[in-house]
Enzyme design. Sequence first.
Site, PDB file in Angstrom:
ATOM      1  N   PRO A   4       0.836  -1.204   0.000  1.00  0.00           N
ATOM      2  CG  PRO A   4      -0.752  -1.564   1.646  1.00  0.00           C
ATOM      3  CD  PRO A   4       0.574  -2.055   1.161  1.00  0.00           C
ATOM      4  CB  CYS A  89       2.603   4.427   9.393  1.00  0.00           C
ATOM      5  SG  CYS A  89       2.565   6.189   9.010  1.00  0.00           S
ATOM      6  CG  ASN A 191       8.319  -4.009   1.992  1.00  0.00           C
ATOM      7  OD1 ASN A 191       7.927  -3.140   2.749  1.00  0.00           O
ATOM      8  ND2 ASN A 191       8.494  -3.782   0.708  1.00  0.00           N
TER       9      ASN A 191
END
Length: 373
Positions: A4, A89, A191
């Site tokens: 995202p 985040c 990731n």
Amino acid sequence: MLAPMAGITNTAFRRLCREYGAGLYVSEMITSRALVERTPASLRLIKHHESETPRSIQLYGVDPKTVSEAVRFLVDQDLADHIDLNFGCPVPKVTRKGGGSALPWKSDLFRAIVEGAVRSAGDIPLTVKMRKGIDEDHLTYLDAARAAEGAGVAAIALHGRTANQFYSGQADWSSIATLKETITSVPVLGNGDIWSADDAIRMVRETGCDGVVVGRGCLGRPWLFGDLAAAFRAEAGEITAEEAAASIAQPPLGFVMDAMRRHTELLVEFYDDDEPHACRDIRKHVAWYFKGYGVGGDTRRALAAVESLEQMDEIFATMDASLPYPGEGAEGQRGRAGSPKRVVLPDRWLESRTSENIDYADLADAERDDSGG
């Protein structure tokens, strides 16, 4: 898996990536409180085109009850086939309230959120995405992963950076390998710094991870998912290495122009036929699409100010569609890397791993509708 990215992974970009390859394409991060309150913006962001299957939505939240309610809403309304929770985040306005990558430090709060979300998800697979921790002195990923595994998540994704790194330096793939050794009952996804199919294969070989999550590497390169599909088919023995290599895109300029135009067409549809809005959105993609190509500054500036598809076509008509792939100039990092930054946290946040002294009213402010990600 498409990571995202705020303002990027809307329906238009997800559909574009899907047209080139295979994978799981996740929505922009949706604030769970905004979803529970049914804000128009959140309801728009969770919409999927009929061609999008499976439908994948990422939620962000700081309150177990609110996150559970958001998950239940998605399940009850049959709006998702997969739900992902964001605990990565690093944005200061989120971490200063204890949200995002700061939250796993409070291990009881993290566990409560994930356990409640898994219960609400029922048969819908629920996954989590996280970073290594706040910084190298305050790592959380192993404890958080064990808690998530115990809660019954379907998979765990790890970005091999700490919050204070943001996107700077190199991703620590060794942490992904350590996580894979630690978590044995569910898939582990890696990731960080996957800029090509070769990078993805190398990550899997070096870490043993079960899959990869691609973020900035596909900016201006949606066909990367086709490259990845070919590379993994070769790795599985379904096609030869030579066949895979022949499938890896080394596109001439005309191919890139076609991709950008198709992206814009999908944005027009996403914005309910509002072509000016779609053209304003596509402008931020110009530098990514034409990275490394010998496109003059005047042309780049014109595309970065494009106002209609007709104007885009006029600019494209002045460009040499046969210009070959520039090789190394188009490879490597995309998007801003930035530099390490001190993570802004609530007062005395690091003094305890528990949430017993948290002011939940203050913490909930991290879940504002405008908090971003």
